[in-house]
Design an enzyme around this catalytic site. Structure first.
Site, PDB file in Angstrom:
ATOM      1  N   CYS A 158       0.796  -1.236   0.000  1.00  0.00           N
ATOM      2  CA  CYS A 158       0.000   0.000   0.000  1.00  0.00           C
ATOM      3  C   CYS A 158       0.821   1.275   0.000  1.00  0.00           C
ATOM      4  CB  CYS A 158      -0.981  -0.038   1.158  1.00  0.00           C
ATOM      5  SG  CYS A 158      -2.043  -1.501   1.037  1.00  0.00           S
ATOM      6  N   HIS A 291      -2.726   8.135   6.032  1.00  0.00           N
ATOM      7  CA  HIS A 291      -2.986   6.836   5.410  1.00  0.00           C
ATOM      8  C   HIS A 291      -4.425   6.435   5.759  1.00  0.00           C
ATOM      9  CE1 HIS A 291      -2.105   3.084   3.519  1.00  0.00           C
ATOM     10  NE2 HIS A 291      -2.232   2.380   4.627  1.00  0.00           N
ATOM     11  N   HIS A 326      -9.656   2.439  -0.427  1.00  0.00           N
ATOM     12  CA  HIS A 326      -8.210   2.231  -0.325  1.00  0.00           C
ATOM     13  C   HIS A 326      -7.726   1.578  -1.616  1.00  0.00           C
ATOM     14  CE1 HIS A 326      -4.275   1.504   0.881  1.00  0.00           C
ATOM     15  NE2 HIS A 326      -4.438   0.677   1.902  1.00  0.00           N
TER      16      HIS A 326
END
Lengths: 400, 298
Positions: A158, A291, A326
């Site tokens: 990620c 994040h 995400h």
């Protein structure tokens, strides 16, 4: 202090829309596109996701690509965003550039579709190589009007796109390339939808980053690319500078394969390294695009890290994953473009659906859009499985 | 900015004897067969409890990294950079085939967790307790080259003194069957392997020097000459060129096999002390050149 890198172009496609204008418009209007899955063929279509609302066929049309040719969805998304970026930067067609892509799924959508036919049916065997991240990246490179002399692919889960942007910046500093296009692309696949589902970290409702009652993340997809060059090179060719990349930091939490440490050590080190490179103090940061995935573990660990780093001078904090979902390996690039839009438009988007403060944290994220705020430095965090933590700092191009 | 670093350790787990030296390499059978890695005794490097949950690529990567670090007596490097063409294939395949065969329910996450390519670098980091810079390059046949370039940037900036570069690729039965049917690897033995190098910004303990490198999708001749001339050199200054054919007869074909080529260059320069070697690479996607020299080369 590092010489800052000029960002002269940006392109984006995500659940928020196609292009900078639509993305900004939907952020300002508070439009949340997270909803049931419409295009990916899966038994979990009820799980809310930030899907790009275009079928593969519509994406082929948008890219003006031949439907006879099999192209992974991540490459199609990448073509859309990277072409926007090169056009936005006004780089002359044929300019010698490097393309750095952050991705993990690569051509997994093709692989999972034809998996049983590989090795058994010769018609499909030539598609095996599309699985490779490098091959999917070269498809993007070949679709650009710039002349891409060098490609590289970074895959740190990620944080992949954030690390691709940082590596692109190093290429500029080294003088190896005058212009670098860097970012990331990731499409939804059954593989990683089921992977995250098996980890039981997907919220069955739209995600609520930093909220005390948060239940997990929503996956998303998309692509975003930045055009980067030295300030001198940008000024010499009279390019408009959207923002500066003034610092980047990378550290490893080295704690657990999928969980972040309770004290957020890796995150603190990554943010501090970015600040050091930019020659900034924590109090210089006006907004942290966190994040903020919406999982219990990430938001607590990142929140504790922010508390340690910023103390009682907490800047505005918010996660835009409540809009985009995400987008895993592309997330760092989507959020880099959003951070730049915020800087240019003196705007901080609301962290949607936040109601209750986490008892483990001493701050709340931004709950309403903030307009006409002074933003000089925006920090964008991207943390990956395996503790691959990265932080980028974007700064306003116009000195105040 | 110079694009240079010193190599202070180099190790490989490959189809040759684990951690063996070039003098002991034997050519692999030439055609179409799969030659698996010769694994060391992992118990020396990995806690057997932790190792039970690890696929071969993870065990090899940790073992070869620890071996290289012990060679230069560094307990924990300042940074870890990984290059892998195909990543953690066996775990990816296991999760994928379960999903394709049994459907999208009751899936166990353990294979998914270890399926991303950066599992290699993060498991090395966890096993060493290394919280420094950590990144993973996955540009298939140029995975090692991208990772090496990242090492050079990091060392030149002075933010770290040493970097562990680990490369790894593995072959599974399923992947071999697919690729063999496609005829991608005709005439070359197919294999797998993991290599580790420790690079340093200081010449202390070094036996080889990476002088510069270039990787390009086109115009290889022009790019090579440009790199050489930027170092005040021309092609006559190169004593030896090592091509993929030179080392693949010993290590076989896998996406990060050029790391084994780099190991051969290092061992040659270690033996000779001086000289300049050009490690060249080529695939359908481009070209790469790594210029190395011995520690006594002027």
């Amino acid at each position: 202090m590092q010489r800052p890198i000029a960002i002269t172009g940006a392109g984006i496609i995500s659940a928020l829309g196609i292009g900078l204008e639509q993305t900004l418009g939907n952020l300002v209007d508070g439009v949340c596109p997270i909803g049931p899955i419409r295009h990916l063929q899966t038994g979990h279509s009820g799980l809310p996701c930030g899907e790009v609302d275009l079928s593969d066929s519509q994406l082929y049309d948008l890219c003006r690509e031949d439907k006879e040719r099999v192209i992974p969805r991540s490459s199609l998304l990448g073509i859309v965003a990277a072409r926007q970026a090169e056009e936005d930067a006004g780089v002359v067609p044929g300019t010698r550039v490097a393309l750095i892509n952050g991705t993990t799924v690569g051509g997994m959508d093709i692989t999972e579709r034809y998996f049983n036919l590989f090795g058994n049916n010769p018609d499909y065997n030539s598609l095996i190589k599309l699985h490779l991240d490098g091959v999917t990246t070269d498809i993007i490179a070949d679709a650009l009007s710039c002349s891409v002399a060098y490609t590289d692919v970074i895959s740190t889960a990620c944080s992949a796109a954030a690390n691709a942007i940082a590596f692109g910046a190093e290429l500029i500093l080294s003088g190896k390339y005058d212009v670098v296009i860097a970012g990331g692309t990731e499409c939804l696949t059954k593989f990683h939808l089921n992977g995250f589902n098996s980890l039981m970290i997907l919220d069955s409702n739209p995600c609520r980053p930093f909220d005390a009652s948060r239940k997990g993340l929503n996956l998303g997809e998309g692509a975003a690319f930045l055009v980067m060059e030295s300030k001198e090179h940008a000024e010499m060719r009279g390019a408009r500078i959207r923002a500066l990349l003034s610092g980047w930091g990378n550290a490893c939490d080295a704690y657990h394969q999928t969980a972040s440490s309770p004290d957020g050590r890796g995150a603190i080190c990554a943010m501090q390294a970015a600040l050091d490179m930019a020659g900034l103090k924590p109090s210089d940061i006006n907004y942290v695009n966190a994040h903020g995935t919406g999982t219990e573990n990430n938001d607590l660990s990142e929140g504790v890290a922010l508390m340690t780093l910023f103390g009682d001078k907490m800047p505005y904090v918010g996660s835009t994953k409540c809009f985009t979902g995400h987008a895993t390996s592309a997330a760092g690039a989507l959020e880099a473009v959003i951070s730049i839009l915020c800087l240019q438009n003196r705007f901080v988007p609301a962290n949607l659906r936040f109601e209750t403060k986490d008892p483990g944290l001493n701050f709340c994220p931004v709950t309403e859009n903030l307009m006409d705020v002074e933003l000089r430095h925006v920090m964008s965090n991207s943390f990956g499985f395996g503790g691959n933590d990265s932080s980028l700092i974007f700064s306003s191009a116009c000195p105040i | 900015m110079k694009n240079k670093a010193y190599i202070i350790a180099a190790s490989a787990i490959s189809a040759q004897e684990p951690f063996s030296r070039m003098e002991d390499f034997a050519a692999l059978p030439a055609e179409g067969v799969f030659v698996p890695c010769k694994d060391p005794d992992f118990k020396q490097y990995i806690n057997p409890m932790a190792g039970r949950r690890m696929s071969g690529i993870l065990k090899r990567s940790i073992a070869v990294s620890k071996h290289a670090l012990s060679e230069c007596v560094i307990a924990c490097p300042d940074a870890i950079i990984t290059g892998t063409g195909n990543g953690c294939v066996s775990d990816t395949e296991a999760f994928l085939s379960k999903m394709v065969e049994d459907g999208e329910s009751m899936l166990n996450p353990s294979k998914f967790i270890c399926s991303t390519p950066n599992t290699i670098g993060s498991q090395i980091a966890i096993s060493l307790g290394c919280k420094g810079f950590n990144s993973t390059h996955v540009n298939d046949r140029f995975a090692m080259e991208g990772a090496l370039q990242d090492c050079l940037f990091l060392l030149q900036k002075g933010s770290v003194k040493n970097v562990l570069l680990c490369t790894a690729d593995q072959m599974t039965e399923g992947l071999y069957r697919m690729l063999n049917v496609e005829g991608l690897w005709k005439g070359i033995p197919v294999s797998e392997g993991a290599c580790a190098f420790v690079l340093s910004s200081s010449p202390e303990g070094a036996f080889a020097v990476v002088e510069d490198m270039v990787q390009t999708r086109s115009n290889p001749e022009w790019e090579l000459d440009r790199m050489l001339s930027s170092n005040g050199l021309n092609r006559d200054d190169i004593d030896l060129t090592i091509t993929p054919e030179d080392y693949k007869k010993y290590c076989g074909e896998f996406l990060s096999a050029s790391a084994f080529g780099l190991l051969c260059c290092c061992q040659t320069l270690k033996n000779n002390g001086a000289g300049r070697i050009l490690l060249s690479g080529e695939s359908s996607r481009g070209y790469s050149y790594i210029l190395l020299s011995g520690i006594c080369t002027n």
